[in-house]
Write a protein that holds these residues in place. Structure first.
Motif, PDB file in Angstrom:
ATOM      1  N   CYS A 235       1.170  -1.174  -0.062  1.00 37.02           N
ATOM      2  CA  CYS A 235      -0.175   0.204  -0.484  1.00 37.02           C
ATOM      3  C   CYS A 235       1.224   1.001  -0.135  1.00 37.02           C
ATOM      4  N   ARG A 236       0.411   2.454  -0.717  1.00 39.76           N
ATOM      5  CA  ARG A 236       1.923   3.399  -0.809  1.00 39.76           C
ATOM      6  C   ARG A 236       0.731   4.854  -1.283  1.00 39.76           C
ATOM      7  N   VAL A 237       0.673   5.792  -0.082  1.00 42.31           N
ATOM      8  CA  VAL A 237       0.564   7.165   0.652  1.00 42.31           C
ATOM      9  C   VAL A 237       0.838   8.030   0.005  1.00 42.31           C
ATOM     10  N   ARG A 238       0.174   8.612  -1.293  1.00 45.18           N
ATOM     11  CA  ARG A 238       1.169   9.867  -2.312  1.00 45.18           C
ATOM     12  C   ARG A 238       1.090  10.804  -1.121  1.00 45.18           C
ATOM     13  N   PRO A 239       1.691  11.968  -1.243  1.00 39.90           N
ATOM     14  CA  PRO A 239       1.586  12.565  -0.430  1.00 39.90           C
ATOM     15  C   PRO A 239       0.652  13.561  -1.023  1.00 39.90           C
ATOM     16  N   PRO A 240       0.148  14.547   0.001  1.00 38.35           N
ATOM     17  CA  PRO A 240      -1.397  15.341  -0.507  1.00 38.35           C
ATOM     18  C   PRO A 240      -0.433  16.704  -1.236  1.00 38.35           C
TER      19      PRO A 240
ATOM     20  N   GLY B 101      -5.481   1.877  -8.301  1.00 36.47           N
ATOM     21  CA  GLY B 101      -6.113   2.558  -7.254  1.00 36.47           C
ATOM     22  C   GLY B 101      -6.668   3.525  -7.588  1.00 36.47           C
ATOM     23  N   GLN B 102      -7.772   4.214  -7.226  1.00 35.20           N
ATOM     24  CA  GLN B 102      -8.856   4.979  -7.784  1.00 35.20           C
ATOM     25  C   GLN B 102      -7.867   6.825  -9.100  1.00 35.20           C
ATOM     26  N   THR B 103      -8.259   7.234 -10.198  1.00 35.27           N
ATOM     27  CA  THR B 103      -7.002   8.062 -10.327  1.00 35.27           C
ATOM     28  C   THR B 103      -7.085   9.280  -9.524  1.00 35.27           C
ATOM     29  N   GLY B 104      -5.989   9.538  -9.744  1.00 37.40           N
ATOM     30  CA  GLY B 104      -4.418  10.216  -9.218  1.00 37.40           C
ATOM     31  C   GLY B 104      -4.780  10.206  -7.944  1.00 37.40           C
ATOM     32  N   SER B 105      -4.476   9.169  -7.790  1.00 31.04           N
ATOM     33  CA  SER B 105      -3.402   8.180  -6.277  1.00 31.04           C
ATOM     34  C   SER B 105      -2.653   8.327  -5.951  1.00 31.04           C
ATOM     35  N   GLY B 106      -1.831   8.232  -7.318  1.00 28.50           N
ATOM     36  CA  GLY B 106       0.140   7.893  -7.584  1.00 28.50           C
ATOM     37  C   GLY B 106       0.100   6.790  -8.783  1.00 28.50           C
ATOM     38  N   LYS B 107      -0.630   5.777  -8.926  1.00 30.75           N
ATOM     39  CA  LYS B 107       0.037   4.724  -9.852  1.00 30.75           C
ATOM     40  C   LYS B 107       1.335   5.053 -11.227  1.00 30.75           C
ATOM     41  N   THR B 108       1.243   6.115 -11.772  1.00 22.36           N
ATOM     42  CA  THR B 108       1.874   6.695 -13.245  1.00 22.36           C
ATOM     43  C   THR B 108       2.973   6.512 -12.754  1.00 22.36           C
ATOM     44  N   PHE B 109       2.591   7.951 -11.191  1.00 19.29           N
ATOM     45  CA  PHE B 109       4.067   8.173 -10.221  1.00 19.29           C
ATOM     46  C   PHE B 109       4.816   6.441 -10.183  1.00 19.29           C
ATOM     47  N   THR B 110       4.126   5.793  -9.236  1.00 22.48           N
ATOM     48  CA  THR B 110       4.930   4.705  -9.015  1.00 22.48           C
ATOM     49  C   THR B 110       5.761   3.983 -10.010  1.00 22.48           C
TER      50      THR B 110
ATOM     51  N   ARG C  11      -7.840   9.919 -21.407  1.00 22.35           N
ATOM     52  CA  ARG C  11      -7.054   8.244 -22.078  1.00 22.35           C
ATOM     53  C   ARG C  11      -6.385   7.891 -20.933  1.00 22.35           C
ATOM     54  N   SER C  12      -4.934   7.925 -21.236  1.00 24.36           N
ATOM     55  CA  SER C  12      -4.504   7.573 -20.397  1.00 24.36           C
ATOM     56  C   SER C  12      -4.734   7.101 -18.199  1.00 24.36           C
ATOM     57  N   SER C  13      -5.726   7.918 -18.001  1.00 22.54           N
ATOM     58  CA  SER C  13      -6.029   7.455 -16.647  1.00 22.54           C
ATOM     59  C   SER C  13      -7.218   6.070 -16.962  1.00 22.54           C
ATOM     60  N   ARG C  14      -7.666   5.959 -17.802  1.00 19.11           N
ATOM     61  CA  ARG C  14      -8.990   6.046 -17.987  1.00 19.11           C
ATOM     62  C   ARG C  14      -8.721   3.682 -18.984  1.00 19.11           C
TER      63      ARG C  14
ATOM     64  N   ALA D 256      -6.152   1.468 -14.669  1.00 19.17           N
ATOM     65  CA  ALA D 256      -7.381   2.698 -15.196  1.00 19.17           C
ATOM     66  C   ALA D 256      -7.401   3.024 -13.554  1.00 19.17           C
ATOM     67  N   GLY D 257      -8.061   4.222 -13.822  1.00 17.76           N
ATOM     68  CA  GLY D 257      -8.465   4.430 -12.312  1.00 17.76           C
ATOM     69  C   GLY D 257      -9.968   3.811 -11.587  1.00 17.76           C
ATOM     70  N   SER D 258     -10.455   3.132 -10.430  1.00 19.15           N
ATOM     71  CA  SER D 258     -11.087   2.312 -10.342  1.00 19.15           C
ATOM     72  C   SER D 258     -11.638   2.831 -10.169  1.00 19.15           C
TER      73      SER D 258
HETATM   74  N1  LIG Z   1       4.757   9.033  -4.225  1.00 15.52           N
HETATM   75  C1  LIG Z   1       4.147  10.534  -4.580  1.00 15.52           C
HETATM   76  N2  LIG Z   1       5.414  11.099  -4.485  1.00 15.52           N
HETATM   77  C2  LIG Z   1       5.431  12.249  -4.962  1.00 15.52           C
HETATM   78  N3  LIG Z   1       3.958  12.942  -5.879  1.00 15.52           N
HETATM   79  C3  LIG Z   1       2.928  12.155  -6.049  1.00 15.52           C
HETATM   80  C4  LIG Z   1       3.447  10.692  -5.761  1.00 15.52           C
HETATM   81  N4  LIG Z   1       2.877   9.687  -6.360  1.00 15.52           N
HETATM   82  C5  LIG Z   1       1.581  10.850  -7.063  1.00 15.52           C
HETATM   83  N5  LIG Z   1       2.279  12.236  -7.094  1.00 15.52           N
HETATM   84  C6  LIG Z   1       1.373  12.844  -7.473  1.00 15.52           C
HETATM   85  O1  LIG Z   1      -0.017  13.253  -8.093  1.00 15.52           O
HETATM   86  C7  LIG Z   1      -0.616  12.713  -9.081  1.00 15.52           C
HETATM   87  C8  LIG Z   1      -0.867  12.138  -9.775  1.00 15.52           C
HETATM   88  O2  LIG Z   1      -0.793  10.819  -9.399  1.00 15.52           O
HETATM   89  P1  LIG Z   1      -0.813  10.082 -10.609  1.00 15.52           P
HETATM   90  O3  LIG Z   1      -0.894  10.938 -11.971  1.00 15.52           O
HETATM   91  O4  LIG Z   1       0.677   8.816 -10.630  1.00 15.52           O
HETATM   92  O5  LIG Z   1      -2.139   9.344 -10.312  1.00 15.52           O
HETATM   93  P2  LIG Z   1      -2.407   7.911 -11.110  1.00 15.52           P
HETATM   94  O6  LIG Z   1      -3.156   7.256 -10.733  1.00 15.52           O
HETATM   95  O7  LIG Z   1      -1.945   7.182 -11.666  1.00 15.52           O
HETATM   96  O8  LIG Z   1      -3.752   8.507 -11.528  1.00 15.52           O
HETATM   97  P3  LIG Z   1      -4.348   8.339 -13.609  1.00 15.52           P
HETATM   98  O9  LIG Z   1      -5.350   7.214 -12.912  1.00 15.52           O
HETATM   99  O10 LIG Z   1      -5.280   9.751 -13.631  1.00 15.52           O
HETATM  100  O11 LIG Z   1      -3.082   7.589 -14.265  1.00 15.52           O
HETATM  101  C9  LIG Z   1       0.569  13.020  -9.917  1.00 15.52           C
HETATM  102  O12 LIG Z   1       1.024  14.578  -9.793  1.00 15.52           O
HETATM  103  C10 LIG Z   1       1.535  12.521  -9.144  1.00 15.52           C
HETATM  104  O13 LIG Z   1       3.155  13.198  -9.293  1.00 15.52           O
END
Ligand SMILES: Nc1ncnc2c1ncn2[C@@H]1O[C@H](COP(=O)(O)OP(=O)(O)OP(=O)(O)O)[C@@H](O)[C@H]1O
Length: 815
Positions: free
Chosen positions: A475-480, A566-575, A681-684, A714-716
């Motif tokens: 489990c990974r929690v992204r920073p706000p 994870g849901q859209t914007g939760s940090g999947k692509t970043f990870t 589209r990338s999120s979906r 994709a976002g959940s």
């Molecule tokens: N661990 C982290 N540390 C810093 N920033 C993060 C981290 N995880 C995510 N972010 C930031 O949060 C935002 C959303 O992250 P990200 O695009 O990876 O989400 P996602 O789940 O892939 O979204 P989508 O489903 O739309 O692709 C991005 O700006 C990303 O840089």
């Protein structure tokens, strides 16, 4: 008359020469070498070239003249006057070397002529004597027509003949003759000027010889004077003796003399008487004769006077004409001289200007040089001052060196003492260092042991997990973000200092009817446990540390599947797909490990594929951009081989990290192209990176086939919350279908009865069939948002993750 060409231009410089000629030399021009030069520069002087000898020879001629038969005094007087005029003319011309002086000479000449040159007296013998006549040159007196040329050519003396003096009173003829002589003399003057110069030089030599002779004579004179003095003293003695004798004789003869005188006086008186008588007679006779002669003489004088006057007027006229001509000539000459002078002055002025300029230039240079010299001197002074300072400092230094030497000696003594102390301390330090090294070694050993134990613990943990067959969940929690900072959910990490596997989510407040009546508000805490929980502070490097062993398994021949949920914007692509995300790090590690395994005989061949599942359709992300979306791909199962393939999907050989970077870049580009066609589209869509590894060991003949699947899902979000319409609705349905299928598959795998697992319910589960179905090491990242507003979705994701975490899929097998 002299031709005007016979008057050469008088150069300026000779003028100066003339001005320096002493007056004595000017008057005695013929004997002076300088006057010779002067004559050379003034050819108008017809007598100027008379040599010294000639002039000296003038005296005998004069005597000859005086001894000549007497002419009528009046005639001679006229000739004398003319001659003296010429003589004056000559003298004046000799003495005056420029026009001004010449003019003065001419005027003087005129006055002299009119006064009939000096005193003319009549002597009893009808001889005219005058001062001018005695100083003039006889040749002029004797010049006459016809004889002048011969005389000049044969001698430079003008011959004086008795005939000429006795010539008839043809004044005009004589004047013509004189003029011709004058012209000839002028011509001769030019001819003989060079000779004169030579003679002047000879005279100079002669003068030097004479000076020498004079000196010799002076010497002789001195000797003679000595002799004279001697003779004089002898003579004085003789005189004294003679005087005494004389006195005696005087006394002896005085008486006789007195007697004789008395007799002579008587005789004289007689004679006087007789003489008086005769004298009276003679006087009477003479008186008569004189009176007759006086009458005759008066007549002759009057006639002579008249003739003289007429001749004088003629001469005066001629003289004036000559004077006029000369004046004109001289004026012309003066004009030309003035012009020349002007030119010279101009030239002089320009030369002076040039010289002034040169002088000013030189002055400037001089100033510059002086300034340079001054600055150099200043520098020198400064240098000297510095040198002085340095010397002073050197002296001070020497003194201080001396004192330092003393100090040094005392310090050396102290050093020796200290060295002994240090040596003692060194030995103690060495002992302590040894103790420290022993302690450090012990600590290192302990640390190493600890690491090994930790590794062992993890390995054992993995083995336990493998034995359990569970899919591991991180489990990974992204920073706000900055915007979200005021709406952050209350999330806790109860074991963050130990296992880091628990997470607590404080839910929103719940007000039950009972609670409201009681006036209480309850909040629900959602607690979850996973293999690992990463707080917002964790970096991708920290995350990868935990999965590196799993990646290693792919090289060992396992199928490895890592996906982010994870849901859209939760940090999947970043990870997963960011520049330092899991894909990049996993590939780096595989390359590094494969290179390391070469020593053990292993050679790996890597191939990459990148696809996207969007609306249940598979797209190749590695085709050229213009080909993207055109090719429809399908999934094929090879049951025999136990593997899933996508025919027509691009597979690129990856020989270096650069190739991997190119693959990722191309995929990102195609996803960007796709994004313009379908918003967000990338999120979906699900993106799947497939890395196939084929390892062979030449030494052992072993072969390994592994697959590393890295999936960004994709976002959940749930359909009810998404409020999607049309295309978005279709997307959401598709996403939910695939994610639901994933859940169903994982749930089915977790059941004891595994007769049917619905892999084919979605493209995603169908593709991951062999990565999920018991022959794979699977890791799921559940990415969650820290935002309070997203808590329901977050809880939903965590619940699904818990299901996955509890699923037993059996141990993975090597291929
Ligand atoms: N661990 C982290 N540390 C810093 N920033 C993060 C981290 N995880 C995510 N972010 C930031 O949060 C935002 C959303 O992250 P990200 O695009 O990876 O989400 P996602 O789940 O892939 O979204 P989508 O489903 O739309 O692709 C991005 O700006 C990303 O840089």
């Amino acid at each position: 008359m002299a031709d005007s060409s016979a008057f050469p231009t008088v150069p300026c410089t000779p003028m100066a020469t003339v001005s320096r000629i002493p007056q004595r030399q000017v008057n005695a021009a013929p004997t002076s070498p300088l006057s010779g030069k002067l004559r050379g520069g003034n050819s108008t002087n017809p007598l100027g070239d008379l040599p010294l000898g000639t002039m000296n020879r003038g005296a005998p001629k004069m005597q000859q003249y005086q001894a000549m038969p007497k002419k009528p005094a009046a005639t001679r007087g006229v000739s004398t006057t003319i001659a003296s005029t010429r003589a004056l003319d000559v003298n004046d011309k000799r003495g005056v070397s420029n026009n001004t002086k010449l003019a003065a000479g001419l005027s003087r000449k005129s006055s002299t002529s009119s006064s009939v040159s000096g005193t003319t007296t009549f002597n009893g013998g009808h001889t005219i004597r005058s001062k001018s006549a005695t100083s003039m040159r006889p040749r002029q007196l004797g010049s006459r027509p016809g004889s002048a040329q011969d005389d000049v050519s044969s001698s430079r003396i003008m011959p004086v003949s008795v005939d000429a003096i006795n010539a008839p009173w043809d004044v005009k003829g004589r004047l013509d003759g004189m003029e011709r002589s004058y012209d000839m003399l002028l011509t001769r003057l030019n001819e003989t000027s060079e000779e004169l110069n030579a003679k002047v030089a000879a005279l100079e030599t002669e003068r030097r010889g004479s000076e020498l002779q004079l000196r010799q004579m002076e010497m002789a004179n001195m000797e003679l004077q000595q002799e004279l003095r001697k003779a004089k003293s002898d003579m004085d003695d003789d005189q004294r003796r003679a005087r005494i004798e004389m006195e005696d004789l005087e006394r002896k003869y005085r008486n006789e003399l007195d007697e004789q005188r008395r007799l002579a006086r008587i005789k004289e008186e007689d004679l006087h008487h007789e003489q008086r008588m005769k004298s009276e007679e003679l006087k009477t006779t003479s008186q008569k004769t004189l009176e007759e002669r006086d009458v005759m003489h008066s007549k002759a004088v009057e006639a002579l006077q008249a003739s003289f006057e007429s001749e004088k007027s003629v001469l005066q006229t001629q003289l004036e004409t000559q004077e006029q001509q000369l004046r004109e000539k001289y004026e012309a000459e003066a004009v030309s001289l003035r012009e020349e002078l002007q030119i010279l002055a101009t030239r002089l002025e320009s030369e002076r200007a040039t010289a002034t300029f040169e002088v000013s230039k030189r002055d400037e240079e001089l100033k510059t040089t002086r300034a340079l010299v001054a600055s150099t001197e200043e520098q020198l002074q400064r240098q000297q001052q510095i040198t002085g300072d340095l010397e002073t400092r050197l002296r001070q230094q020497a003194e201080s060196t001396l004192s330092m030497e003393t100090t040094k000696a005392s310090l050396f003594a102290k050093i020796n003492e200290l060295e002994n102390v240090v040596m003692n301390k060194d030995s103690r330090i060495r002992d302590m260092e040894k103790q420290l090294a022993d302690a450090t070694d012990a600590a290192a050993l302990a640390k190493e042991k600890l690491i090994k134990e930790e590794t062992l613990r993890r390995v054992l943990h993995n083995q336990v997990q493998e034995l359990r067959g569970n899919i591991r969940v991180f489990c990974r929690v992204r920073p706000p973000s900055a915007k979200e900072s005021l709406d952050v959910a209350d999330i806790h990490y109860p074991d963050k200092d130990r296992e880091c596997s628990a997470i607590e989510l404080i839910g929103p407040s719940n007000e039950s009817a009972l609670g409201t009546a009681m006036g209480t508000v309850s909040t629900k805490t959602h607690s979850f446990g996973f293999d690992r929980v990463f707080s917002p502070a964790a970096t991708n490097a920290d995350v990868f540390d935990e999965i590196s062993q799993l990646v290693q398994s792919a090289l060992d021949g396992y199928n490895v599947c890592i996906f982010c949920y994870g849901q859209t914007g939760s940090g999947k692509t970043f990870t997963m797909s960011s520049d330092d995300g899991m894909i990049r790090r996993a590939v780096d590690q595989i390359f590094s490990t494969a290179e390391g395994l070469q020593d053990r005989g292993w050679t790996y061949k890597l191939e990459g594929q990148f696809l996207e599942i969007y609306n249940e359709t598979i797209y190749d992300l590695l085709v050229e951009s213009d080909e993207f979306d055109k090719k429809k791909l399908d999934i094929r199962q090879d049951i025999k081989e136990g593997k899933i393939s996508v025919p027509g999907l691009s597979s690129l050989r990856l020989q270096s990290r650069t190739d991997v970077a190119d693959v990722l870049r191309r995929a990102a580009k195609n996803r960007t192209v796709a994004a313009t066609k379908a918003n967000e589209r990338s999120s979906r869509s699900h993106s799947v990176f497939i890395l196939s590894l084929h390892g062979t060991n030449e030494s052992t003949g072993e072969e390994r086939h592994g697959t590393l699947n890295l999936i960004d899902l994709a976002g959940s979000e749930r359909l009810a919350h998404s409020q999607s319409k049309d295309e978005r609705l279709r997307e959401t349905v598709a996403i939910n279908k695939s994610l639901s299928a994933l859940r169903e598959v994982i749930t089915a795998i977790g059941t004891k009865d595994r007769t049917h697992i619905p892999y084919r319910n979605s493209k995603l589960t169908y593709l991951l069939q062999y990565s999920l179905g018991g022959n794979s090491k699977t890791l799921m990242f559940v990415n969650i948002s820290p935002v309070k507003q997203h808590i329901p979705e977050t809880v939903n994701s965590l619940r699904f993750a818990t299901v996955v975490n509890n699923t037993h899929i059996g141990p993975a097998k090597k291929k």
